[in-house]
Design a protein around this motif. Structure first.
Motif, PDB file in Angstrom:
ATOM      1  N   MET A  91      17.920  72.966 -33.857  1.00  0.00           N
ATOM      2  CA  MET A  91      18.502  72.637 -32.549  1.00  0.00           C
ATOM      3  C   MET A  91      19.672  71.673 -32.686  1.00  0.00           C
ATOM      4  O   MET A  91      20.692  71.825 -32.011  1.00  0.00           O
ATOM      5  N   ASP A  92      19.546  70.679 -33.562  1.00  0.00           N
ATOM      6  CA  ASP A  92      20.644  69.732 -33.798  1.00  0.00           C
ATOM      7  C   ASP A  92      21.856  70.451 -34.379  1.00  0.00           C
ATOM      8  O   ASP A  92      23.000  70.201 -33.963  1.00  0.00           O
ATOM      9  N   ASP A  93      21.618  71.340 -35.343  1.00  0.00           N
ATOM     10  CA  ASP A  93      22.707  72.129 -35.924  1.00  0.00           C
ATOM     11  C   ASP A  93      23.367  73.002 -34.864  1.00  0.00           C
ATOM     12  O   ASP A  93      24.597  73.120 -34.816  1.00  0.00           O
ATOM     13  N   MET A  94      22.550  73.628 -34.025  1.00  0.00           N
ATOM     14  CA  MET A  94      23.083  74.474 -32.958  1.00  0.00           C
ATOM     15  C   MET A  94      23.966  73.663 -32.015  1.00  0.00           C
ATOM     16  O   MET A  94      25.039  74.116 -31.615  1.00  0.00           O
TER      17      MET A  94
ATOM     18  N   ARG B  37      11.179  77.840 -17.025  1.00  0.00           N
ATOM     19  CA  ARG B  37      10.046  77.126 -17.625  1.00  0.00           C
ATOM     20  C   ARG B  37      10.288  77.155 -19.140  1.00  0.00           C
ATOM     21  O   ARG B  37      10.621  78.202 -19.693  1.00  0.00           O
ATOM     22  N   TYR B  38      10.112  76.005 -19.807  1.00  0.00           N
ATOM     23  CA  TYR B  38      10.411  75.926 -21.238  1.00  0.00           C
ATOM     24  C   TYR B  38       9.753  74.702 -21.857  1.00  0.00           C
ATOM     25  O   TYR B  38       9.195  73.859 -21.146  1.00  0.00           O
ATOM     26  N   LEU B  39       9.842  74.614 -23.180  1.00  0.00           N
ATOM     27  CA  LEU B  39       9.474  73.407 -23.905  1.00  0.00           C
ATOM     28  C   LEU B  39      10.772  72.682 -24.239  1.00  0.00           C
ATOM     29  O   LEU B  39      11.763  73.313 -24.618  1.00  0.00           O
ATOM     30  N   ASN B  40      10.775  71.355 -24.134  1.00  0.00           N
ATOM     31  CA  ASN B  40      11.981  70.590 -24.451  1.00  0.00           C
ATOM     32  C   ASN B  40      11.999  70.207 -25.940  1.00  0.00           C
ATOM     33  O   ASN B  40      11.155  70.672 -26.726  1.00  0.00           O
ATOM     34  N   TYR B  41      12.919  69.372 -26.312  1.00  0.00           N
ATOM     35  CA  TYR B  41      13.116  68.946 -27.703  1.00  0.00           C
ATOM     36  C   TYR B  41      11.848  68.332 -28.299  1.00  0.00           C
ATOM     37  O   TYR B  41      11.582  68.471 -29.487  1.00  0.00           O
ATOM     38  N   GLN B  42      11.080  67.644 -27.462  1.00  0.00           N
ATOM     39  CA  GLN B  42       9.846  67.007 -27.922  1.00  0.00           C
ATOM     40  C   GLN B  42       8.644  67.955 -27.865  1.00  0.00           C
ATOM     41  O   GLN B  42       7.546  67.580 -28.247  1.00  0.00           O
ATOM     42  N   GLY B  43       8.838  69.164 -27.338  1.00  0.00           N
ATOM     43  CA  GLY B  43       7.736  70.113 -27.227  1.00  0.00           C
ATOM     44  C   GLY B  43       6.963  69.974 -25.928  1.00  0.00           C
ATOM     45  O   GLY B  43       5.893  70.571 -25.777  1.00  0.00           O
ATOM     46  N   GLU B  44       7.503  69.218 -24.970  1.00  0.00           N
ATOM     47  CA  GLU B  44       6.845  69.028 -23.672  1.00  0.00           C
ATOM     48  C   GLU B  44       7.210  70.175 -22.735  1.00  0.00           C
ATOM     49  O   GLU B  44       8.349  70.656 -22.747  1.00  0.00           O
ATOM     50  N   LYS B  45       6.257  70.571 -21.899  1.00  0.00           N
ATOM     51  CA  LYS B  45       6.492  71.635 -20.927  1.00  0.00           C
ATOM     52  C   LYS B  45       7.325  71.107 -19.763  1.00  0.00           C
ATOM     53  O   LYS B  45       7.075  70.014 -19.257  1.00  0.00           O
ATOM     54  N   VAL B  46       8.334  71.897 -19.376  1.00  0.00           N
ATOM     55  CA  VAL B  46       9.217  71.541 -18.272  1.00  0.00           C
ATOM     56  C   VAL B  46       9.393  72.773 -17.392  1.00  0.00           C
ATOM     57  O   VAL B  46       9.444  73.892 -17.892  1.00  0.00           O
ATOM     58  N   GLU B  47       9.470  72.543 -16.078  1.00  0.00           N
ATOM     59  CA  GLU B  47       9.788  73.614 -15.133  1.00  0.00           C
ATOM     60  C   GLU B  47      10.786  73.048 -14.133  1.00  0.00           C
ATOM     61  O   GLU B  47      10.586  71.951 -13.613  1.00  0.00           O
ATOM     62  N   GLU B  48      11.867  73.794 -13.897  1.00  0.00           N
ATOM     63  CA  GLU B  48      12.872  73.319 -12.953  1.00  0.00           C
ATOM     64  C   GLU B  48      13.634  74.492 -12.357  1.00  0.00           C
ATOM     65  O   GLU B  48      13.541  75.617 -12.838  1.00  0.00           O
TER      66      GLU B  48
ATOM     67  N   ARG C  14      20.949  69.619 -23.699  1.00  0.00           N
ATOM     68  CA  ARG C  14      19.656  70.131 -23.220  1.00  0.00           C
ATOM     69  C   ARG C  14      19.142  71.120 -24.257  1.00  0.00           C
ATOM     70  O   ARG C  14      19.921  71.841 -24.878  1.00  0.00           O
ATOM     71  N   PHE C  15      17.828  71.173 -24.406  1.00  0.00           N
ATOM     72  CA  PHE C  15      17.179  72.040 -25.384  1.00  0.00           C
ATOM     73  C   PHE C  15      16.098  72.843 -24.675  1.00  0.00           C
ATOM     74  O   PHE C  15      15.284  72.276 -23.937  1.00  0.00           O
ATOM     75  N   PHE C  16      16.078  74.151 -24.917  1.00  0.00           N
ATOM     76  CA  PHE C  16      15.136  75.054 -24.264  1.00  0.00           C
ATOM     77  C   PHE C  16      14.428  75.873 -25.346  1.00  0.00           C
ATOM     78  O   PHE C  16      15.059  76.691 -26.019  1.00  0.00           O
ATOM     79  N   VAL C  17      13.136  75.644 -25.510  1.00  0.00           N
ATOM     80  CA  VAL C  17      12.340  76.385 -26.481  1.00  0.00           C
ATOM     81  C   VAL C  17      11.410  77.310 -25.707  1.00  0.00           C
ATOM     82  O   VAL C  17      10.740  76.877 -24.756  1.00  0.00           O
ATOM     83  N   ASN C  18      11.394  78.575 -26.082  1.00  0.00           N
ATOM     84  CA  ASN C  18      10.594  79.601 -25.398  1.00  0.00           C
ATOM     85  C   ASN C  18      10.840  79.617 -23.890  1.00  0.00           C
ATOM     86  O   ASN C  18       9.898  79.651 -23.095  1.00  0.00           O
ATOM     87  N   PRO C  19      12.104  79.603 -23.470  1.00  0.00           N
ATOM     88  CA  PRO C  19      12.357  79.584 -22.028  1.00  0.00           C
ATOM     89  C   PRO C  19      11.924  80.885 -21.359  1.00  0.00           C
ATOM     90  O   PRO C  19      11.959  81.960 -21.967  1.00  0.00           O
TER      91      PRO C  19
ATOM     92  N   ILE D   6      17.474  77.776 -27.114  1.00  0.00           N
ATOM     93  CA  ILE D   6      18.801  77.658 -26.506  1.00  0.00           C
ATOM     94  C   ILE D   6      19.168  76.179 -26.480  1.00  0.00           C
ATOM     95  O   ILE D   6      18.313  75.324 -26.214  1.00  0.00           O
ATOM     96  N   VAL D   7      20.445  75.889 -26.735  1.00  0.00           N
ATOM     97  CA  VAL D   7      20.977  74.544 -26.497  1.00  0.00           C
ATOM     98  C   VAL D   7      22.090  74.673 -25.474  1.00  0.00           C
ATOM     99  O   VAL D   7      22.736  75.715 -25.364  1.00  0.00           O
ATOM    100  N   MET D   8      22.305  73.598 -24.732  1.00  0.00           N
ATOM    101  CA  MET D   8      23.288  73.647 -23.653  1.00  0.00           C
ATOM    102  C   MET D   8      23.768  72.231 -23.351  1.00  0.00           C
ATOM    103  O   MET D   8      23.003  71.266 -23.478  1.00  0.00           O
ATOM    104  N   ASP D   9      25.019  72.128 -22.950  1.00  0.00           N
ATOM    105  CA  ASP D   9      25.544  70.870 -22.433  1.00  0.00           C
ATOM    106  C   ASP D   9      26.615  71.213 -21.409  1.00  0.00           C
ATOM    107  O   ASP D   9      27.674  71.719 -21.755  1.00  0.00           O
ATOM    108  N   LEU D  10      26.318  70.937 -20.142  1.00  0.00           N
ATOM    109  CA  LEU D  10      27.219  71.282 -19.047  1.00  0.00           C
ATOM    110  C   LEU D  10      28.073  70.104 -18.591  1.00  0.00           C
ATOM    111  O   LEU D  10      28.767  70.197 -17.582  1.00  0.00           O
ATOM    112  N   ALA D  11      28.042  69.001 -19.332  1.00  0.00           N
ATOM    113  CA  ALA D  11      28.851  67.833 -18.973  1.00  0.00           C
ATOM    114  C   ALA D  11      30.334  68.181 -19.087  1.00  0.00           C
ATOM    115  O   ALA D  11      30.749  68.901 -19.996  1.00  0.00           O
TER     116      ALA D  11
END
Length: 173
Positions: free
Chosen positions: A36-39, A117-128, A77-82, A63-68
């Motif tokens: 993810m860091d390399d991406m 819905r996805y896991l973040n960089y730390q592996g925590e579940k997130v939904e938004e 932003r990091f999305f694992v198994n979105p 997926i990695v993303m930065d909309l700034a």
């Protein structure tokens, strides 16, 4: 961190990889964080606002993303198994580009809002809920995980035009 080569549609081997459906990640590990860091570094270097792992030759659901904006602090932003769900009926057209389809932009119509819905960089579940550019970008990158390029949403004529333009640009380079 390392900058990786971004696969492009003008290379037949790259295109074959880009058309692969990415596999789910079992768990977020340190090795995946390195990916993810390399991406992220690769995406910033390109420059782009989103990148799927398959675009750097790793067909896994990341997926990695930065909309700034340029005048804002980076907001990676990091999305694992979105997973995407509950798309709005309202559609939104946006002129998209892609690091794997360099120098080509075209309008694509997608749901204006969607939940993710996805896991973040730390592996925590997130939904938004995503809307605006976030909705466009997450749907674009999710397509990559399914082996779909944004030009696949275009008419055959426009898709062929994109392929020709990318090949011509590569020959000129």
């Amino acid at each position: 961190m390392a900058i990786r080569r971004i696969l492009t549609i003008d290379n037949p081997a790259d295109l074959a990889t880009l058309k692969k459906i990415s596999t789910p990640v079992e768990t977020v590990t340190d090795d995946l964080r390195v990916l993810m860091d390399d991406m992220l570094e690769t995406m910033y270097d390109a420059p782009g606002i989103g990148l799927a792992a398959v675009q750097v030759g790793e067909p896994v659901r990341i997926i990695v993303m930065d909309l700034a904006r340029e005048d804002e602090e980076p907001a990676p932003r990091f999305f694992v198994n979105p997973e995407l769900f509950d798309p709005s009926e309202e559609l939104f057209s946006y002129e998209e580009g892609c690091l794997s389809v360099p120098e080509y932009f075209d309008a694509v119509e997608r749901p204006a809002r969607i939940k993710v819905r996805y896991l973040n960089y730390q592996g925590e579940k997130v939904e938004e809920e995503a809307e605006g550019l976030f909705a466009v970008c997450i749907q674009h990158e999710m397509d990559h995980l399914e082996g779909v390029l944004f030009i696949d949403h275009l008419s055959r004529l426009r898709r062929d035009r994109a392929m020709a333009k990318v090949k011509k640009a590569r020959r000129a380079a």
